[in-house]
Enzyme design. Structure first.
Site, PDB file in Angstrom:
ATOM      1  N   LYS A 174     -60.592 -59.852  27.872  1.00 13.99           N
ATOM      2  CA  LYS A 174     -60.739 -59.521  26.158  1.00 13.99           C
ATOM      3  C   LYS A 174     -60.534 -60.606  25.336  1.00 13.99           C
ATOM      4  O   LYS A 174     -60.391 -61.698  25.526  1.00 13.99           O
ATOM      5  CB  LYS A 174     -58.684 -59.215  26.202  1.00 13.99           C
TER       6      LYS A 174
ATOM      7  N   GLU B 183     -54.777 -62.532  23.319  1.00 19.27           N
ATOM      8  CA  GLU B 183     -54.726 -61.064  23.965  1.00 19.27           C
ATOM      9  C   GLU B 183     -54.740 -61.552  25.263  1.00 19.27           C
ATOM     10  O   GLU B 183     -54.732 -60.031  25.833  1.00 19.27           O
ATOM     11  CB  GLU B 183     -56.120 -61.396  23.436  1.00 19.27           C
TER      12      GLU B 183
ATOM     13  N   GLU C 285     -47.714 -49.048  20.006  1.00 18.88           N
ATOM     14  CA  GLU C 285     -47.955 -50.210  20.755  1.00 18.88           C
ATOM     15  C   GLU C 285     -47.292 -51.195  20.200  1.00 18.88           C
ATOM     16  O   GLU C 285     -46.563 -50.952  18.963  1.00 18.88           O
ATOM     17  CB  GLU C 285     -49.513 -50.772  20.831  1.00 18.88           C
TER      18      GLU C 285
ATOM     19  N   GLU D 283     -54.979 -58.212  30.500  1.00 18.11           N
ATOM     20  CA  GLU D 283     -56.524 -58.267  31.194  1.00 18.11           C
ATOM     21  C   GLU D 283     -57.586 -59.440  30.690  1.00 18.11           C
ATOM     22  O   GLU D 283     -57.972 -59.802  29.841  1.00 18.11           O
ATOM     23  CB  GLU D 283     -56.919 -56.997  29.810  1.00 18.11           C
TER      24      GLU D 283
END
Length: 418
Positions: free
Chosen positions: A325, A331, A269, A322
């Site tokens: 999250k 985030e 990541e 997203e």
């Protein structure tokens, strides 16, 4: 020289050049990876995601679970998959029979059409400070590997786990990289497992976090791969012009101190958010564009200052913004794409065919509940779908390569003509 013989030699030469060119493209895309997280209620179907993955040139996908819809959608695409076994499965996976049942149920139905090459067991377990999880990690990894051996899959599917950069006690300068002493008893047998099974050491590395926590001390250009003076490691005299390479080499140094310096390190990541809260310095569209765009360009390069011959295997975080999250605004804004399939910012790839096929508007419930925007998220689902990343070489770059290659081959074709 006989004209027909000369023509034949020219044909052979052109074939060799084309072969080298194609091989060069294959090498260029070899290490491109993208994290496909799904903590959202407004994402396009997996079938429509295939075109997005291809348009950024990705050849690898990291999936936080073994979502059957995704694995089925990517059949016969040639894209490699790393699938996840969430932390909630660790205690069960200590039993080799349960591990084998999981593989038979979740992976076997999609092999070999879908190219599953790795299973990562647990996510950042060692830095959760949960002793019950920590004690289950290695036994679970061993059981999953044993199950793969029993099924004859151990040569095509490796077993690993992901770690936070917080496993390091020291990371600066890179040559001083060391693991936390309290984690050594857990790490040593895990590293031995990697060494014996040939699986990589996965690390989640985010220069963004270092900059966010100390924006006045850390030069922004250094973390964004922009031109800068960089730093020189006083012990090795190696020069670093970006923080990510310094972090990777700190991990290599830490592994070397435990006798595992030859283990491959993959970045599972890394990414940069395009939006954040007031206290999240640097979380802007422009910085995200620069960081992720420059990480994608690394796909054409090889190695770090300490390991110049090692392949760079980097998975950028993340495919989509997203909306479910939890946590700060950042985030929910790591995506290269918005949920409708349009780019979150311009990275140079073309979506002429992809965007139209991926546009998938939020459901009526999502709109009604106000969850289709970037506001406070609703409760996340009880799924192991996670927080992940992406990396890629753009189709525009490949287009330029084609032009260069064509200009090189044109004189040869003219020779044949005459």
């Amino acid at each position: 020289m006989d004209h027909s013989r000369f023509q034949q030699q020219c044909c052979t030469f052109i074939i060799i050049i084309i072969t080298i060119f194609v091989a060069g493209l294959a090498t260029k895309t070899e290490s491109i990876g993208i994290n496909y997280g799904q903590i959202a209620n407004n994402l396009p179907s997996p079938e429509n995601v295939v075109s997005l993955i291809k348009c950024v040139g990705a050849t690898k996908v990291k999936l936080y679970d073994a979502d059957p819809k995704v694995l089925k959608a990517f059949a016969n695409t040639g894209i490699e998959f790393m699938v996840g076994l969430g932390n909630e499965y660790l205690s069960k996976m200590k039993d080799p029979n349960k591990a084998q049942t999981w593989i038979k149920t979740n992976l076997l139905p999609y092999l070999p059409s879908t190219k599953i090459t790795s299973i990562f067991v647990g996510n950042e377990v060692l830095t959760f400070n949960d002793s019950s999880l920590t004690s289950c990690l290695l036994p679970a990894m061993q059981s999953v590997h044993t199950a793969l051996v029993n099924l004859g899959l151990q040569k095509q599917i490796t077993v690993t786990t992901t770690h936070s950069l917080a496993v390091l006690q020291t990371s600066y300068p890179p040559s001083s990289g060391t693991f936390r002493p309290d984690l050594a008893p857990c790490l040593a047998p895990i590293l031995s497992f990697h060494d014996k099974t040939g699986s990589p050491f996965l690390i989640n590395a985010y220069p963004y976090f270092a900059y966010k926590d100390n924006p006045k001390q850390i030069p922004l250009d250094y973390v964004l791969f922009q031109p800068n003076q960089g730093m020189v490691d006083p012990s090795t005299n190696l020069h670093y012009d970006n923080m990510l390479f310094a972090q990777i080499d700190a991990v290599y140094s830490a592994l070397g101190k435990l006798g595992y310096g030859k283990l491959p390190v993959h970045i599972s990541e890394t990414g940069w958010p395009s939006k954040g809260d007031e206290d999240e310095a640097g979380a802007t569209v422009e910085n995200a564009r620069k960081y992720n765009g420059n990480v994608m360009k690394l796909s054409s390069k090889k190695g770090t200052p300490l390991k110049p011959e090692s392949d760079l295997n980097i998975y950028v975080f993340a495919l989509f913004n997203e909306n479910m999250k939890p946590g700060p605004t950042s985030e929910r804004n790591y995506g290269l794409f918005k949920p409708d399939g349009s780019p979150a910012y311009n990275l140079g790839f073309s979506l002429s065919s992809a965007s139209s096929s991926t546009s998938s508007p939020p459901s009526n419930d999502a709109v009604k509940n106000g969850t289709s925007g970037s506001g406070a998220p609703p409760q996340p689902p009880t799924s192991s779908n996670g927080y992940l990343a992406i990396s890629s070489a753009t189709s525009l770059e490949r287009y330029h390569l084609m032009l260069l290659s064509s200009s090189f081959l044109l004189p040869l074709l003219m020779i044949l003509k005459f």
